[in-house]
Design a protein around this motif. Sequence first.
Motif, PDB file in Angstrom:
ATOM      1  N   THR A 154      -5.229  11.087   4.568  1.00 41.85           N
ATOM      2  CA  THR A 154      -4.577  10.971   3.265  1.00 41.85           C
ATOM      3  C   THR A 154      -3.087  10.714   3.466  1.00 41.85           C
ATOM      4  O   THR A 154      -2.485  11.167   4.442  1.00 41.85           O
ATOM      5  CB  THR A 154      -4.748  12.247   2.431  1.00 41.85           C
ATOM      6  N   CYS A 155      -2.508   9.994   2.525  1.00 38.68           N
ATOM      7  CA  CYS A 155      -1.063   9.722   2.597  1.00 38.68           C
ATOM      8  C   CYS A 155      -0.273  11.030   2.533  1.00 38.68           C
ATOM      9  O   CYS A 155       0.770  11.168   3.178  1.00 38.68           O
ATOM     10  CB  CYS A 155      -0.645   8.789   1.464  1.00 38.68           C
ATOM     11  N   ILE A 171       2.514  -1.262  -6.134  1.00 41.71           N
ATOM     12  CA  ILE A 171       2.107  -0.362  -5.059  1.00 41.71           C
ATOM     13  C   ILE A 171       0.711   0.170  -5.372  1.00 41.71           C
ATOM     14  O   ILE A 171       0.493   0.807  -6.412  1.00 41.71           O
ATOM     15  CB  ILE A 171       3.094   0.800  -4.882  1.00 41.71           C
ATOM     16  N   ASP A 172      -0.220  -0.114  -4.474  1.00 38.94           N
ATOM     17  CA  ASP A 172      -1.594   0.364  -4.629  1.00 38.94           C
ATOM     18  C   ASP A 172      -1.670   1.786  -4.075  1.00 38.94           C
ATOM     19  O   ASP A 172      -1.732   1.987  -2.864  1.00 38.94           O
ATOM     20  CB  ASP A 172      -2.553  -0.560  -3.886  1.00 38.94           C
ATOM     21  N   CYS A 173      -1.663   2.756  -4.959  1.00 35.11           N
ATOM     22  CA  CYS A 173      -1.691   4.166  -4.557  1.00 35.11           C
ATOM     23  C   CYS A 173      -3.134   4.677  -4.615  1.00 35.11           C
ATOM     24  O   CYS A 173      -3.552   5.318  -5.588  1.00 35.11           O
ATOM     25  CB  CYS A 173      -0.786   4.994  -5.459  1.00 35.11           C
ATOM     26  N   ASN A 174      -3.890   4.367  -3.559  1.00 37.40           N
ATOM     27  CA  ASN A 174      -5.256   4.894  -3.495  1.00 37.40           C
ATOM     28  C   ASN A 174      -5.329   6.190  -2.700  1.00 37.40           C
ATOM     29  O   ASN A 174      -6.395   6.781  -2.547  1.00 37.40           O
ATOM     30  CB  ASN A 174      -6.231   3.846  -2.939  1.00 37.40           C
ATOM     31  N   GLY A 175      -4.190   6.626  -2.161  1.00 40.05           N
ATOM     32  CA  GLY A 175      -4.101   7.936  -1.555  1.00 40.05           C
ATOM     33  C   GLY A 175      -4.585   8.060  -0.128  1.00 40.05           C
ATOM     34  O   GLY A 175      -4.472   9.136   0.469  1.00 40.05           O
ATOM     35  N   LEU A 176      -5.088   6.956   0.434  1.00 36.28           N
ATOM     36  CA  LEU A 176      -5.655   7.009   1.778  1.00 36.28           C
ATOM     37  C   LEU A 176      -5.075   5.914   2.660  1.00 36.28           C
ATOM     38  O   LEU A 176      -4.826   4.804   2.202  1.00 36.28           O
ATOM     39  CB  LEU A 176      -7.186   6.856   1.728  1.00 36.28           C
ATOM     40  N   GLN A 177      -4.878   6.230   3.931  1.00 37.83           N
ATOM     41  CA  GLN A 177      -4.469   5.238   4.919  1.00 37.83           C
ATOM     42  C   GLN A 177      -5.300   5.440   6.174  1.00 37.83           C
ATOM     43  O   GLN A 177      -6.196   6.287   6.200  1.00 37.83           O
ATOM     44  CB  GLN A 177      -2.975   5.340   5.196  1.00 37.83           C
ATOM     45  N   ILE A 178      -5.020   4.682   7.212  1.00 42.31           N
ATOM     46  CA  ILE A 178      -5.935   4.632   8.340  1.00 42.31           C
ATOM     47  C   ILE A 178      -6.189   5.988   8.994  1.00 42.31           C
ATOM     48  O   ILE A 178      -7.292   6.277   9.464  1.00 42.31           O
ATOM     49  CB  ILE A 178      -5.437   3.599   9.388  1.00 42.31           C
ATOM     50  N   GLN A 225     -13.348   7.224   0.525  1.00 46.56           N
ATOM     51  CA  GLN A 225     -13.724   7.569   1.896  1.00 46.56           C
ATOM     52  C   GLN A 225     -12.773   6.871   2.865  1.00 46.56           C
ATOM     53  O   GLN A 225     -12.773   5.649   2.979  1.00 46.56           O
ATOM     54  CB  GLN A 225     -15.174   7.148   2.189  1.00 46.56           C
ATOM     55  N   VAL A 226     -11.961   7.669   3.576  1.00 44.95           N
ATOM     56  CA  VAL A 226     -10.947   7.089   4.452  1.00 44.95           C
ATOM     57  C   VAL A 226     -11.562   6.248   5.564  1.00 44.95           C
ATOM     58  O   VAL A 226     -10.948   5.302   6.066  1.00 44.95           O
ATOM     59  CB  VAL A 226     -10.040   8.201   5.037  1.00 44.95           C
ATOM     60  N   GLY A 282       0.823  -1.188   0.000  1.00 41.47           N
ATOM     61  CA  GLY A 282       0.000   0.000   0.000  1.00 41.47           C
ATOM     62  C   GLY A 282       0.863   1.245   0.000  1.00 41.47           C
ATOM     63  O   GLY A 282       2.029   1.212   0.407  1.00 41.47           O
ATOM     64  N   ASP A 283       0.284   2.366  -0.456  1.00 42.63           N
ATOM     65  CA  ASP A 283       1.065   3.597  -0.459  1.00 42.63           C
ATOM     66  C   ASP A 283       1.317   4.108   0.950  1.00 42.63           C
ATOM     67  O   ASP A 283       2.313   4.795   1.201  1.00 42.63           O
ATOM     68  CB  ASP A 283       0.428   4.676  -1.336  1.00 42.63           C
ATOM     69  N   GLY A 284       0.451   3.753   1.895  1.00 41.89           N
ATOM     70  CA  GLY A 284       0.746   4.058   3.292  1.00 41.89           C
ATOM     71  C   GLY A 284       1.842   3.158   3.839  1.00 41.89           C
ATOM     72  O   GLY A 284       2.693   3.596   4.622  1.00 41.89           O
ATOM     73  N   GLU A 285       1.852   1.918   3.389  1.00 43.65           N
ATOM     74  CA  GLU A 285       2.845   0.954   3.869  1.00 43.65           C
ATOM     75  C   GLU A 285       4.264   1.355   3.524  1.00 43.65           C
ATOM     76  O   GLU A 285       5.195   1.091   4.301  1.00 43.65           O
ATOM     77  CB  GLU A 285       2.548  -0.429   3.273  1.00 43.65           C
TER      78      GLU A 285
END
Length: 281
Positions: free
Chosen positions: A187-188, A177-184, A251-252, A149-152
């Motif tokens: 936004t990243c 790398i899955d760049c969906n722009g959101l993490q927990i 939606q995060v 993930g992009d957050g990872e």
Amino acid sequence: MENQTKKMLSSYAAKIRMGIIESTYGAKAGHPGGSLSSADLFAYLYFKEMNVDAKNPKDENRDRFVLSKGHCAPGLYSALAYKGFFPVEDLPTLRHIDSYLQGHPNMNTVPGIDMSTGSLGQGISTAVGMAKGAKYIENDKINVYTLLGDGEIEEGQVWEALMFASQYNLNNLCVIIDCNGLQIDGTCEEVMSAEPIDEKLKAFGFDVDIINGNDFDELESAFEHFHKADKPFAIIMKTIKGKGVSFMENQVGWHGKAPNEEEYNIAMAELKAQLAEIEEA
């Protein structure tokens, strides 16, 4: 890509998304957002790209896949189920005490899982080890794929693994790398931006493609480039978190939350309509 192939992959992607909703609803927990954003990739890997056989899941000559972002197990489980590794009917048992489908991939209990993952940043280290072993010891025709993930990739261990892959010229390794722009936590970009990801990967010795990861033609082109590469290869997928379910998209809050009964019914109705449209085309 031929229309029939695209139709087949689109159908499986819709089914994989349905499995993600079924499993997270059944668990009353889990991570639907990043699983949904990766569903098209899972469909492409398991129904077109990888050399794997559900009837022989431990084949020594199979390709390997490591889900480095292990919390997105619902997406991987759904793909494996539709590929025939275990019954689709078992998906709603996700995270149940007596279920073999744990919240993160477990290679000891789930057919088709090549590595137990969950601690972010560690999966790619296993993948580069597999790729080195295949290239120099076992069978250089084995390809190793890993999804992050992009957050990872904010984890430092990821970049150590990339450096290792370049040092040993692991051109049988495909890092996605899955760049969906959101993490927990948001936004990243706000939490800890890794941009420019492509330039950093190139500096670490990788060939890089940037694609729309929810488009099968672009996925096909990227994997064709991977097979021609003479160095480690990376695919940066721009995706939509929660893809396929209208109220989950971008939606995060749907990073790690299961749908309630009303939300489940809405999501399944949308996905069934998408599947029907694909099959009627």
